[in-house]
Design an enzyme around this catalytic site. Structure first.
Site, PDB file in Angstrom:
ATOM      1  N   THR A   1       0.825  -1.212   0.000  1.00 60.08           N
ATOM      2  CA  THR A   1       0.000   0.000   0.000  1.00 60.08           C
ATOM      3  C   THR A   1       0.863   1.268   0.000  1.00 60.08           C
ATOM      4  OG1 THR A   1      -1.651  -1.216   1.261  1.00 60.08           O
ATOM      5  CG2 THR A   1      -1.848   1.179   1.277  1.00 60.08           C
TER       6      THR A   1
ATOM      7  N   GLU B   1      -6.286  -5.859   3.766  1.00 62.81           N
ATOM      8  CA  GLU B   1      -6.301  -7.127   3.002  1.00 62.81           C
ATOM      9  C   GLU B   1      -7.443  -7.177   1.998  1.00 62.81           C
ATOM     10  OE1 GLU B   1      -4.250  -9.690   3.243  1.00 62.81           O
ATOM     11  OE2 GLU B   1      -3.301  -9.585   5.216  1.00 62.81           O
TER      12      GLU B   1
ATOM     13  N   THR C   1     -10.709  -4.335   1.137  1.00 64.66           N
ATOM     14  CA  THR C   1     -11.817  -3.872   1.974  1.00 64.66           C
ATOM     15  C   THR C   1     -13.030  -4.783   1.769  1.00 64.66           C
ATOM     16  OG1 THR C   1     -12.798  -2.458   0.286  1.00 64.66           O
ATOM     17  CG2 THR C   1     -11.063  -1.466   1.646  1.00 64.66           C
TER      18      THR C   1
HETATM   19  P1  TGC Z   1      -5.808  -7.652 -12.259  1.00 70.45           P
HETATM   20  O1  TGC Z   1      -4.970  -6.468 -12.543  1.00 70.45           O
HETATM   21  O2  TGC Z   1      -6.845  -8.090 -13.227  1.00 70.45           O
HETATM   22  O3  TGC Z   1      -4.898  -8.976 -11.983  1.00 70.45           O
HETATM   23  C1  TGC Z   1      -3.554  -8.912 -11.831  1.00 70.45           C
HETATM   24  C2  TGC Z   1      -3.040 -10.336 -11.762  1.00 70.45           C
HETATM   25  O4  TGC Z   1      -3.283 -10.866 -10.454  1.00 70.45           O
HETATM   26  C3  TGC Z   1      -4.043 -12.066 -10.539  1.00 70.45           C
HETATM   27  N1  TGC Z   1      -4.905 -12.111  -9.362  1.00 70.45           N
HETATM   28  C4  TGC Z   1      -4.726 -12.960  -8.362  1.00 70.45           C
HETATM   29  N2  TGC Z   1      -3.846 -13.964  -8.213  1.00 70.45           N
HETATM   30  C5  TGC Z   1      -3.923 -14.664  -7.072  1.00 70.45           C
HETATM   31  N3  TGC Z   1      -4.821 -14.398  -6.120  1.00 70.45           N
HETATM   32  C6  TGC Z   1      -5.705 -13.401  -6.232  1.00 70.45           C
HETATM   33  N4  TGC Z   1      -6.577 -13.142  -5.246  1.00 70.45           N
HETATM   34  C7  TGC Z   1      -5.690 -12.630  -7.399  1.00 70.45           C
HETATM   35  N5  TGC Z   1      -6.408 -11.579  -7.846  1.00 70.45           N
HETATM   36  C8  TGC Z   1      -5.905 -11.275  -9.054  1.00 70.45           C
HETATM   37  C9  TGC Z   1      -4.792 -11.943 -11.847  1.00 70.45           C
HETATM   38  O5  TGC Z   1      -5.175 -13.202 -12.313  1.00 70.45           O
HETATM   39  C10 TGC Z   1      -3.750 -11.287 -12.721  1.00 70.45           C
HETATM   40  O6  TGC Z   1      -2.784 -12.253 -13.095  1.00 70.45           O
HETATM   41  P2  TGC Z   1      -2.120 -12.212 -14.576  1.00 70.45           P
HETATM   42  O7  TGC Z   1      -1.174 -13.362 -14.575  1.00 70.45           O
HETATM   43  O8  TGC Z   1      -3.277 -12.377 -15.511  1.00 70.45           O
HETATM   44  O9  TGC Z   1      -1.467 -10.870 -14.688  1.00 70.45           O
HETATM   45  O10 TGC Z   1      -6.415  -7.428 -10.903  1.00 70.45           O
HETATM   46  P3  TGC Z   1      -7.801  -7.954 -10.415  1.00 70.45           P
HETATM   47  O11 TGC Z   1      -8.875  -7.191 -11.115  1.00 70.45           O
HETATM   48  O12 TGC Z   1      -7.890  -9.430 -10.476  1.00 70.45           O
HETATM   49  O13 TGC Z   1      -7.708  -7.506  -8.899  1.00 70.45           O
HETATM   50  C11 TGC Z   1      -8.175  -6.278  -8.538  1.00 70.45           C
HETATM   51  C12 TGC Z   1      -8.330  -6.253  -7.028  1.00 70.45           C
HETATM   52  C13 TGC Z   1      -9.001  -4.965  -6.657  1.00 70.45           C
HETATM   53  C14 TGC Z   1      -9.182  -7.425  -6.550  1.00 70.45           C
HETATM   54  C15 TGC Z   1      -6.941  -6.360  -6.397  1.00 70.45           C
HETATM   55  O14 TGC Z   1      -6.158  -5.336  -6.862  1.00 70.45           O
HETATM   56  C16 TGC Z   1      -7.021  -6.347  -4.889  1.00 70.45           C
HETATM   57  O15 TGC Z   1      -7.130  -7.376  -4.248  1.00 70.45           O
HETATM   58  N6  TGC Z   1      -6.967  -5.120  -4.238  1.00 70.45           N
HETATM   59  C17 TGC Z   1      -6.925  -5.011  -2.796  1.00 70.45           C
HETATM   60  C18 TGC Z   1      -5.533  -4.645  -2.356  1.00 70.45           C
HETATM   61  C19 TGC Z   1      -5.216  -5.260  -1.038  1.00 70.45           C
HETATM   62  O16 TGC Z   1      -5.815  -6.221  -0.577  1.00 70.45           O
HETATM   63  N7  TGC Z   1      -4.185  -4.755  -0.377  1.00 70.45           N
HETATM   64  C20 TGC Z   1      -3.728  -5.350   0.824  1.00 70.45           C
HETATM   65  C21 TGC Z   1      -2.396  -4.776   1.239  1.00 70.45           C
HETATM   66  S1  TGC Z   1      -1.561  -5.761   2.444  1.00 70.45           S
HETATM   67  C22 TGC Z   1      -2.445  -5.617   3.846  1.00 70.45           C
HETATM   68  O17 TGC Z   1      -3.465  -5.034   3.936  1.00 70.45           O
HETATM   69  C23 TGC Z   1      -1.871  -6.311   5.004  1.00 70.45           C
HETATM   70  S2  TGC Z   1      -2.695  -6.040   6.469  1.00 70.45           S
HETATM   71  C24 TGC Z   1      -2.225  -7.433   7.257  1.00 70.45           C
HETATM   72  C25 TGC Z   1      -2.333  -7.427   8.704  1.00 70.45           C
HETATM   73  O18 TGC Z   1      -1.885  -6.467   9.385  1.00 70.45           O
HETATM   74  O19 TGC Z   1      -2.856  -8.460   9.194  1.00 70.45           O
HETATM   75  P1  FAD Z   2      -9.134   3.141  -0.590  1.00 66.57           P
HETATM   76  O1  FAD Z   2      -8.678   2.151  -1.596  1.00 66.57           O
HETATM   77  O2  FAD Z   2      -8.878   4.577  -0.845  1.00 66.57           O
HETATM   78  O3  FAD Z   2     -10.704   2.916  -0.344  1.00 66.57           O
HETATM   79  C1  FAD Z   2     -11.497   3.851   0.412  1.00 66.57           C
HETATM   80  C2  FAD Z   2     -12.959   3.379   0.330  1.00 66.57           C
HETATM   81  O4  FAD Z   2     -13.360   3.315  -1.049  1.00 66.57           O
HETATM   82  C3  FAD Z   2     -13.183   1.983   0.904  1.00 66.57           C
HETATM   83  O5  FAD Z   2     -14.433   1.934   1.528  1.00 66.57           O
HETATM   84  C4  FAD Z   2     -13.211   1.098  -0.346  1.00 66.57           C
HETATM   85  O6  FAD Z   2     -13.979  -0.102  -0.154  1.00 66.57           O
HETATM   86  C5  FAD Z   2     -13.871   2.029  -1.367  1.00 66.57           C
HETATM   87  N1  FAD Z   2     -13.507   1.670  -2.735  1.00 66.57           N
HETATM   88  C6  FAD Z   2     -12.251   1.564  -3.283  1.00 66.57           C
HETATM   89  N2  FAD Z   2     -12.333   1.205  -4.577  1.00 66.57           N
HETATM   90  C7  FAD Z   2     -13.652   1.063  -4.869  1.00 66.57           C
HETATM   91  C8  FAD Z   2     -14.392   0.687  -6.037  1.00 66.57           C
HETATM   92  N3  FAD Z   2     -13.767   0.368  -7.188  1.00 66.57           N
HETATM   93  N4  FAD Z   2     -15.732   0.656  -5.946  1.00 66.57           N
HETATM   94  C9  FAD Z   2     -16.375   0.959  -4.819  1.00 66.57           C
HETATM   95  N5  FAD Z   2     -15.742   1.305  -3.646  1.00 66.57           N
HETATM   96  C10 FAD Z   2     -14.404   1.354  -3.699  1.00 66.57           C
HETATM   97  N6  FAD Z   2      -0.991  -2.472   3.594  1.00 66.57           N
HETATM   98  C11 FAD Z   2       0.184  -3.091   3.324  1.00 66.57           C
HETATM   99  O7  FAD Z   2       0.651  -3.074   2.183  1.00 66.57           O
HETATM  100  N7  FAD Z   2       0.853  -3.767   4.301  1.00 66.57           N
HETATM  101  C12 FAD Z   2       0.399  -3.849   5.574  1.00 66.57           C
HETATM  102  O8  FAD Z   2       1.022  -4.493   6.416  1.00 66.57           O
HETATM  103  C13 FAD Z   2      -0.811  -3.168   5.899  1.00 66.57           C
HETATM  104  N8  FAD Z   2      -1.257  -3.137   7.186  1.00 66.57           N
HETATM  105  C14 FAD Z   2      -2.307  -2.320   7.500  1.00 66.57           C
HETATM  106  C15 FAD Z   2      -2.601  -2.086   8.847  1.00 66.57           C
HETATM  107  C16 FAD Z   2      -3.615  -1.201   9.196  1.00 66.57           C
HETATM  108  C17 FAD Z   2      -3.855  -0.882  10.632  1.00 66.57           C
HETATM  109  C18 FAD Z   2      -4.403  -0.615   8.184  1.00 66.57           C
HETATM  110  C19 FAD Z   2      -5.539   0.309   8.550  1.00 66.57           C
HETATM  111  C20 FAD Z   2      -4.122  -0.836   6.854  1.00 66.57           C
HETATM  112  C21 FAD Z   2      -3.051  -1.669   6.500  1.00 66.57           C
HETATM  113  N9  FAD Z   2      -2.662  -1.823   5.163  1.00 66.57           N
HETATM  114  C22 FAD Z   2      -1.493  -2.489   4.860  1.00 66.57           C
HETATM  115  C23 FAD Z   2      -3.333  -1.067   4.118  1.00 66.57           C
HETATM  116  C24 FAD Z   2      -4.641  -1.689   3.639  1.00 66.57           C
HETATM  117  O9  FAD Z   2      -4.416  -2.834   2.878  1.00 66.57           O
HETATM  118  C25 FAD Z   2      -5.406  -0.623   2.844  1.00 66.57           C
HETATM  119  O10 FAD Z   2      -5.851   0.320   3.780  1.00 66.57           O
HETATM  120  C26 FAD Z   2      -6.573  -1.208   2.068  1.00 66.57           C
HETATM  121  O11 FAD Z   2      -6.107  -2.001   0.999  1.00 66.57           O
HETATM  122  C27 FAD Z   2      -7.525  -0.117   1.518  1.00 66.57           C
HETATM  123  O12 FAD Z   2      -6.811   0.893   0.881  1.00 66.57           O
HETATM  124  P2  FAD Z   2      -7.075   2.456   1.274  1.00 66.57           P
HETATM  125  O13 FAD Z   2      -6.994   2.560   2.737  1.00 66.57           O
HETATM  126  O14 FAD Z   2      -6.152   3.251   0.446  1.00 66.57           O
HETATM  127  O15 FAD Z   2      -8.577   2.734   0.869  1.00 66.57           O
END
Ligand code: TGC
Ligand code: FAD
Length: 402
Positions: A137, A381, A383
């Site tokens: 992020t 992880e 939203t």
């Molecule tokens: P797209 O650009 O179409 O796909 C890119 C490539 O990724 C593949 N793919 C996946 N592969 C494995 N598992 C999945 N769940 C996958 N989702 C997509 C896809 O097949 C493609 O591969 P290739 O080979 O064709 O290039 O992207 P998309 O439309 O599939 O995904 C969009 C979206 C919004 C679902 C994705 O960007 C997403 O999941 N966004 C959320 C971001 C997120 O979760 N960030 C988390 C940051 S880390 C964190 O929050 C840690 S907190 C942990 C803690 O403290 O406990």
């Molecule tokens: P945004 O993406 O700006 O979203 C804001 C709002 O808009 C949300 O309600 C969302 O659901 C909505 N929204 C976004 N896109 C759309 C759409 N297309 N349509 C409709 N609604 C939409 N990240 C890391 O990489 N590593 C970590 O270890 C990690 N740890 C974290 C720990 C904490 C305490 C927190 C709070 C976050 C952490 N994160 C980490 C980040 C986390 O993964 C992001 O906060 C999360 O992916 C959402 O991104 P954002 O906060 O920028 O919200």
């Protein structure tokens, strides 16, 4: 004493576990109750992740217990989930520490790393002697990680890393950061273009490297017993050996997230259970209008809803854990579980808080702390709404992300 999950089991999900899984869960529950839970409220109030808790998480074997090499026990998916369920019964911040370390640092190193990277990091990460963090992020790139601005510019045999990551859990203490960046080479594709997400690669950046500066994010009202950090990379020079050789494109970090999201779905059951148990015990003891609160129909309706929801969530995790063990789990099913179980836990925590009346706003009781924490768990992880869109795409075949 066995885990509360041995008794709070409306659908006899216990019968779907092996003797070894139940014994492991109960062993971890004892460590949680004796060595971790007592730290939960004070750590939350102080806004710190205590080192004693990190050490106890290591003793509980909760850092990447799926690991089959480098001394890892090679536990199955259900056993790993049960460990995180017990940990989040204490606090989501503590489970976050273990999730990030296991699923987002050890897993990419074990899956995408070189032998030298594995040998250097996995033994110390497994025990908790070293902590790691995951940096996907950015300030302007959250739900849409493909839009990241961090760049690794090819420079001779190595890279120069520049960028700003935000919200990295464990980031201040981490000895190693798994950092995702777009690689720029002369004449290469446009990183802002449609093929830009294919340029994403993972790098291991070590604490103390010149130009690498972690900073604490302060004033959090949620997940306070967890380190949240910004990471600045001011032209950090990385050798070629810092790159994870097997991680290519956005799919690589998203694969890591599949691992972590299942852990969150399990952990949410633990948080919900702690809130349910608190509300049940409180309303049985608290007398108003001459009767225990638990004897009123409205109160029983709330307890019955929590009991049913927790039972369903246990079944979701156990079934998906078994599918994972058979190599059949799909990312859509992971989105289902993360979305549904976390929403359930947040509802349970909020209702439990209400059932404790004024006392429910005190840290003396767990529901308010879990409710505040689960606001984060709903957001990170992917939203709740991002996972709704993943399910919507699976149901309709139409992409509603952009
Ligand atoms: P797209 O650009 O179409 O796909 C890119 C490539 O990724 C593949 N793919 C996946 N592969 C494995 N598992 C999945 N769940 C996958 N989702 C997509 C896809 O097949 C493609 O591969 P290739 O080979 O064709 O290039 O992207 P998309 O439309 O599939 O995904 C969009 C979206 C919004 C679902 C994705 O960007 C997403 O999941 N966004 C959320 C971001 C997120 O979760 N960030 C988390 C940051 S880390 C964190 O929050 C840690 S907190 C942990 C803690 O403290 O406990
Ligand atoms: P945004 O993406 O700006 O979203 C804001 C709002 O808009 C949300 O309600 C969302 O659901 C909505 N929204 C976004 N896109 C759309 C759409 N297309 N349509 C409709 N609604 C939409 N990240 C890391 O990489 N590593 C970590 O270890 C990690 N740890 C974290 C720990 C904490 C305490 C927190 C709070 C976050 C952490 N994160 C980490 C980040 C986390 O993964 C992001 O906060 C999360 O992916 C959402 O991104 P954002 O906060 O920028 O919200």
């Amino acid at each position: 004493m066995p885990s509360v999950h041995a008794e709070l089991d409306p659908l006899d999900t216990n019968s779907l576990l092996t003797d070894a899984e139940r014994a492991l869960r109960d062993r971890v529950a004892r460590i949680v109750d004796e060595e971790i839970l007592p730290h939960a409220a004070p750590a939350y109030e102080a806004g710190v992740l205590p080192r004693e808790v990190v050490a106890a998480i290591g003793r509980a074997g909760a850092f990447g217990p799926w690991l089959t090499t480098h001394g890892g026990p090679g536990l199955g998916a259900v056993a790993c989930g049960l460990v995180l369920q017990e940990l989040e019964r204490a606090d989501s911040g503590f489970r976050s520490c273990a999730s990030v370390q296991g699923s987002l640092v050890m897993w990419p190193i074990a899956t995408f790393g070189s032998e030298a990277q594995k040998d250097k990091w996995l033994p110390r990460l497994r025990t908790g002697e070293a902590l790691g963090c995951f940096a996907l992020t950015e300030p302007t790139s959250g739900s849409d990680p493909a839009s990241m601005k961090t760049r690794a510019v090819k420079d001779g045999d190595g890279y120069v890393l520049s960028g700003h990551k935000r919200w990295s859990t464990n980031g201040l203490s981490a000895e190693v950061a798994v950092v995702w960046a777009k690689v720029i080479e002369p004449g290469g594709p446009d990183p802002e273009g449609p093929e830009g997400s294919k340029l994403i690669r993972g790098f291991l950046v070590e604490r103390g490297m010149p130009g690498f500066e972690p900073r604490e994010i302060k004033h959090k009202m949620s997940l306070r017993a967890s380190e949240s950090s910004e990471l600045f990379f001011h032209e950090v020079r990385l050798p070629a050996s810092a790159m994870l050789p097997g991680a290519k494109g956005l799919g690589a970090p998203l694969k890591c997230l599949n691992e972590a999201r299942m852990g969150i779905a399990w952990g949410a059951v633990g948080a919900a259970t702690a809130c349910y148990a608190s509300a049940r015990d409180y309303t049985k003891a608290r007398v108003q209008f001459g009767r225990p609160l638990a004897s009123f129909q409205l109160v029983q309706a709330k307890l019955a809803q929590m009991y049913s929801d927790i039972g369903t969530a246990q079944l979701v995790c156990t079934q998906l854990g078994r599918l994972k063990e058979q190599g059949k789990l799909t990312p859509t099913q992971v989105s289902f579980a993360k979305r549904q179980n976390v929403a359930m836990a947040l509802d349970t925590a909020r209702v439990a808080r209400d059932m404790l009346g004024a006392n429910g706003i005190l840290l003396d009781h767990p529901p308010i702390r879990h409710a505040m924490n689960l606001e984060t768990v709903k957001t990170y992880e992917g939203t709740h709404d991002v996972h709704t869109l993943v399910l919507g795409r699976a149901v309709t075949g139409m992409d509603a992300f952009s």
